[in-house]
Design a protein around this motif. Structure first.
Motif, PDB file in Angstrom:
ATOM      1  N   PHE A 194       0.920  -1.255  -0.097  1.00 17.35           N
ATOM      2  CA  PHE A 194       0.035   0.000   0.079  1.00 17.35           C
ATOM      3  C   PHE A 194       0.954   1.166  -0.025  1.00 17.35           C
ATOM      4  O   PHE A 194       0.691   2.298  -0.770  1.00 17.35           O
ATOM      5  N   TYR A 195       1.869   1.161   0.732  1.00 16.94           N
ATOM      6  CA  TYR A 195       2.858   2.569   0.967  1.00 16.94           C
ATOM      7  C   TYR A 195       3.623   2.600  -0.363  1.00 16.94           C
ATOM      8  O   TYR A 195       3.586   3.628  -0.839  1.00 16.94           O
ATOM      9  N   ILE A 196       4.076   1.431  -0.946  1.00 15.03           N
ATOM     10  CA  ILE A 196       4.773   1.537  -2.180  1.00 15.03           C
ATOM     11  C   ILE A 196       4.228   2.098  -3.479  1.00 15.03           C
ATOM     12  O   ILE A 196       4.596   2.709  -4.152  1.00 15.03           O
ATOM     13  N   ARG A 197       2.811   1.407  -3.400  1.00 12.40           N
ATOM     14  CA  ARG A 197       2.205   1.689  -4.625  1.00 12.40           C
ATOM     15  C   ARG A 197       1.257   2.813  -4.702  1.00 12.40           C
ATOM     16  O   ARG A 197       0.844   3.645  -5.742  1.00 12.40           O
ATOM     17  N   ILE A 198       0.805   3.217  -3.452  1.00 11.68           N
ATOM     18  CA  ILE A 198      -0.342   4.455  -3.350  1.00 11.68           C
ATOM     19  C   ILE A 198       0.386   5.460  -2.280  1.00 11.68           C
ATOM     20  O   ILE A 198       0.135   6.687  -3.033  1.00 11.68           O
ATOM     21  N   THR A 199       0.492   5.089  -1.452  1.00 14.35           N
ATOM     22  CA  THR A 199       1.203   6.302  -0.466  1.00 14.35           C
ATOM     23  C   THR A 199       2.102   7.191  -0.662  1.00 14.35           C
ATOM     24  O   THR A 199       2.042   8.567  -0.859  1.00 14.35           O
TER      25      THR A 199
END
Length: 377
Positions: free
Chosen positions: A331-336
């Motif tokens: 989630f962090y790598i791709r979105i946040t």
């Protein structure tokens, strides 16, 4: 007098200043990353050293507070949290050792992870994380068992609930008379400022009957002083009554919560950190475990939760930590992270926001590569 005794004496004479220095240096570690080469490692080394030293200082301050309480035949009033932790540590040496080891690991885990990542690379780094999470899981399950299936509170060590200013030595005492005499009746009564200390006053110590000096707690006003004498249910409860023994549903939820970090790391080792499976598994376990714990405290026919104050504090802390899932895994790598990078780029030329974006930009790679920054474990 050996060096440790000299240091203890110095600490008690300058407790307020040392506590302020600790807080200032701890705040400094948050803005060090990105300032120079290996600043992240230096920042974590300072942070770990300060916190470990803080544990030692806590022990000295607590010992001094109890010593003063014994001298004056008074009782040192501890926080409910410290009463609970101290009770179980005194009941079981194993509990005390597990709590101490957990505290040391929690303060040094980021530093150890950075060292392993720098020395042996990413693959060994995730294996090390798995081993450390396994150790922490065993320690927490042991504490959970030793406390008869009670909720595990954070932090596992005693907190600093003593005002350091009240323990500083060699302070001048007030020269004002300590007794008031009625002009008409001639009756003598102790003055209020010789009995209690209000915030902003200069009189920090009072004399006991033997002529000795001992510290007093500061109060905001007379009402605060009177309220401190009121017996509340929390003060009357025994330490083992401050946290409920969990039923089967609550215990299952607590065990799931304890296992969640280890299961997440094992999933990362199997599927890779770019996969959504570890992130979704971790989030599902965390939400399910907290739901089970909450339902265990709810009455069968609805109504207010039966949680004790310490349980409410811990449960609220865990709910806040759910936000860390936005800074973890796929989630962090791709979105946040892409969104945070766009924000930093958009404000980099604005006077005040550029400072914030600069600090934020320095943390972006750390949140991606250093697991324990956002692990909540």
């Amino acid at each position: 007098m050996n060096y440790l005794d000299q240091y203890e004496d110095f600490l008690l004479k300058n407790a307020s200043q040392i506590t302020g220095i600790e807080a200032s240096l701890r705040s400094l570690t948050y803005i060090l990353p990105g300032r120079f080469h290996d600043a992240e490692f230096a920042s974590q080394a300072i942070y770990a050293a300060l916190n470990l030293l803080g544990l030692y200082h806590n022990a000295i301050l607590r010992r001094a507070a109890h010593h003063h309480a014994n001298e004056t035949q008074s009782e040192h009033e501890e926080s409910a949290f410290n009463k609970y932790i101290n009770f179980w540590s005194s009941q079981s040496p194993l509990h005390k050792r597990c709590s101490a080891l957990l505290s040391v690991i929690s303060y040094t885990q980021v530093l150890m992870e950075m060292a392993v990542y720098k020395k042996w690379g990413q693959k060994a780094h995730w294996r090390w994380i798995g081993a450390l999470e396994a150790i922490k899981t065993v320690l927490r399950l042991t504490i959970f068992k030793l406390t008869s299936n009670r909720m595990c509170l954070y932090p596992p060590h005693l907190q600093r609930d003593i005002d350091p200013a009240t323990l500083e030595r060699n302070r001048s005492t007030s020269t004002s008379p300590e007794r008031w005499k009625g002009k008409r009746s001639g009756v003598e009564m102790p003055r209020m400022d010789a009995t209690i200390e209000l915030e902003g006053g200069n009189n920090t110590f009072k004399r006991n009957n033997m002529g000795g000096i001992h510290p007093r707690r500061k109060f905001a006003d007379v009402t605060d002083y009177l309220m401190s004498k009121v017996l509340t249910p929390e003060k009357l409860r025994r330490p083992d009554q401050m946290v409920h023994i969990m039923n089967a549903l609550g215990a299952s939820g607590e065990v799931l919560y304890i296992l969640r970090p280890l299961l997440y790391v094992l999933a990362v080792l199997k599927y890779g950190r770019l996969s959504w499976k570890p992130w979704l598994l971790s989030l599902a376990i965390e939400v399910m475990s907290q739901t089970m714990v909450r339902q265990a405290f709810e009455p069968p026919h609805g109504g207010r939760s039966n949680m004790m104050p310490l349980e409410k504090q811990e449960y609220a802390r865990r709910l806040k930590l759910l936000w860390l899932n936005l800074l973890r895994g796929a989630f962090y790598i791709r979105i946040t992270r892409p969104r945070l990078e766009r924000f930093c780029n958009s404000v980099e030329n604005k006077p005040v926001l550029s400072l914030v974006s600069g600090i934020l930009r320095d943390y972006l790679p750390l949140w991606e590569n250093i697991y324990f920054y956002t692990s909540s474990s």
